[in-house]
Write an enzyme that holds these catalytic residues in place. Structure first.
Site, PDB file in Angstrom:
ATOM      1  N   SER A   1      -2.981   7.491  30.892  1.00 14.57           N
ATOM      2  CA  SER A   1      -3.690   8.511  30.110  1.00 14.57           C
ATOM      3  C   SER A   1      -5.214   8.379  30.145  1.00 14.57           C
ATOM      4  CB  SER A   1      -3.223   8.466  28.653  1.00 14.57           C
ATOM      5  OG  SER A   1      -3.440   7.186  28.108  1.00 14.57           O
TER       6      SER A   1
ATOM      7  N   HIS B   1      -7.610   6.505  22.621  1.00  9.81           N
ATOM      8  CA  HIS B   1      -8.404   7.090  23.700  1.00  9.81           C
ATOM      9  C   HIS B   1      -9.835   7.393  23.265  1.00  9.81           C
ATOM     10  CE1 HIS B   1      -4.149   8.377  24.536  1.00  9.81           C
ATOM     11  NE2 HIS B   1      -4.464   7.774  25.662  1.00  9.81           N
TER      12      HIS B   1
ATOM     13  N   ASP C   1      -8.762   9.555  19.536  1.00 10.72           N
ATOM     14  CA  ASP C   1      -7.555   9.322  18.751  1.00 10.72           C
ATOM     15  C   ASP C   1      -7.318   7.818  18.658  1.00 10.72           C
ATOM     16  OD1 ASP C   1      -6.463   8.605  21.204  1.00 10.72           O
ATOM     17  OD2 ASP C   1      -5.213  10.399  21.409  1.00 10.72           O
TER      18      ASP C   1
END
Ligand SMILES: *[C@@H]1O[C@H](CO)[C@@H](O)[C@H](O)[C@H]1NC(C)=O
Ligand SMILES: *[C@@H]1O[C@H](CO)[C@@H](O)[C@H](O)[C@H]1NC(C)=O
Ligand SMILES: *[C@@H]1O[C@H](CO)[C@@H](O)[C@H](O)[C@H]1NC(C)=O
Ligand SMILES: CC(=O)N[C@H]1CO[C@H](CO)[C@@H](O)[C@@H]1O
Length: 348
Positions: free
Chosen positions: A46, A326, A323
């Site tokens: 991610s 990240h 978040d």
């Protein structure tokens, strides 16, 4: 003591990456350089995915509010490391593999998929071996020629999902050293394979300071990093650096380079923390901008009646973390700025 703390932290570690299912100005001037890299191929998770994981939070509001202005598959409010590396190479961000048929493939392909690892993590997504298989298939189909690959750059991101999965399954840290070795052996095999496919410049991300992630540091009420968990990336990075340097020695030139996300994250957080202490109206870099109301603090949650179950900070552009795990675009930009000298070194 250490073991107790770790046991207490484990549930949080689990929350780490799994629950997340889951370009610009520079301080230093290197003058004008012309990039000879026409394509970028990206492998990993991610931290570098730009849209492959369609059924994930990255396609939910408020992801993407800064860039491109709506949710579009980045685990961020805006640009991620991939976008900045592409801008460094002076090319457009490569197309996510998921959209390869309907999009331009001239700038390369992004195979990275949120939540995945080098090994099969709990997430049902392509591990790095499968991602490299996908590139191999495109080469077999003559989508990319040897010449194309020769002028290509690869970015490899391993941000910690393997460790999360390992800790979930084993629930002990005593075996982590041998796990680190097996992980780095596989990373080593993977990057050599990417090289054998014809790519001559490969940047590998070091592991970031996982003890500083909001999902972990919330046990300190976002006041400090959990240093004991940072021993994992410290050891991982030490061995990976040795391995990469061995590989370069073996091929007799600088094919492989590392991007020190560990120190870039720490130093950015440190700088922002000082500013926050001087001016408390500024965002605490250890706290995420988008915070869910549930136990896992999931960003983007909406209940059945459509009620929003998360809160958003006023200024994502001043926040480091977007978040739980990240960085924001602001965070990635600051980190990228610190990585630029390594990037220049690698391509020179
Ligand atoms: C990657 O995934 C494939 C397909 O699920 C599996 O066969 C392979 O063993 C996995 N590789 C690693 C290194 O975990
Ligand atoms: C690959 O690129 C290098 C220069 O970067 C060049 O010397 C070499 O001939 C190229 N090889 C192929 C197969 O194009
Ligand atoms: C590092 O790289 C070599 C290849 O030079 C490999 O054989 C070795 O087992 C790797 N792993 C570690 C943990 O150093
Ligand atoms: C399920 C799982 O990941 N088990 C691992 C626990 O740790 C040992 C030793 O490192 C591994 O061999 C197992 O695969």
């Amino acid at each position: 003591m250490a073991k107790q703390l770790i046991n207490a932290l484990l549930p949080l570690v689990l929350v780490l990456f799994i629950l997340t299912e889951v370009a610009e100005g520079t301080k230093k001037s290197y003058g004008v350089y012309k990039s000879k890299y026409e394509k970028l191929f990206v492998f990993g998770d991610s931290y570098v995915d730009t849209g492959n994981f369609i059924h994930s939070s990255s396609y939910k509001i408020p992801y993407g509010i800064t860039f491109p202005g709506k949710p579009a598959g980045r685990f961020c409010d805006g640009r991620v490391l991939t976008d900045y590396i592409a801008s460094f190479l002076k090319i457009e961000t490569p197309t996510p593999y998921t959209f390869r048929k309907s999009s331009n493939q001239q700038y390369g392909i992004n195979f990275a998929y949120g939540g995945t690892g080098v090994f099969q993590t709990l997430v049902d997504g392509p591990n790095m071996t499968v991602q490299i298989d996908s590139l191999e298939k495109l080469i077999q189909q003559n989508v990319y020629t040897k010449q194309d690959l020769n002028s290509s750059f690869a970015l490899v991101s391993v941000s910690g999902n393997d460790y999360t999965a390992f800790l979930v399954n084993n629930r002990t840290l005593t075996e982590i050293k041998s796990f680190t070795e097996s992980l780095i052996n596989q990373i080593s095999i993977n990057i050599q394979r990417i090289h054998k496919l014809g790519i001559n410049k490969i940047a590998i991300g070091l592991l970031g300071p996982i003890g500083c992630l909001p999902s972990i540091n919330r046990v300190t009420f976002h006041l400090a990093c959990v240093d004991i968990l940072n021993k994992i990336p410290e050891n991982h990075n030490k061995i990976l650096l040795q391995n990469v340097s061995q590989l370069n020695q073996r091929v007799g030139k600088t094919v492989f380079g590392t991007l020190d996300l560990y120190n870039a994250f720490l130093s950015t957080i440190e700088t922002m923390k000082k500013k926050h202490e001087e001016d408390p109206s500024l965002m605490n870099p250890l706290e995420q901008c988008c915070k869910g109301e549930d136990l896992a603090q999931t960003c983007g949650k909406v209940d059945d009646s459509g009620e929003v179950k998360y809160s958003l900070c006023d200024k994502p552009e001043l926040s480091f973390f977007w978040d739980n795990v990240h960085p924001t675009q602001n965070g990635w930009h600051a980190v990228y700025t610190l990585l630029q000298s390594s990037l220049h070194q690698l391509i020179s």
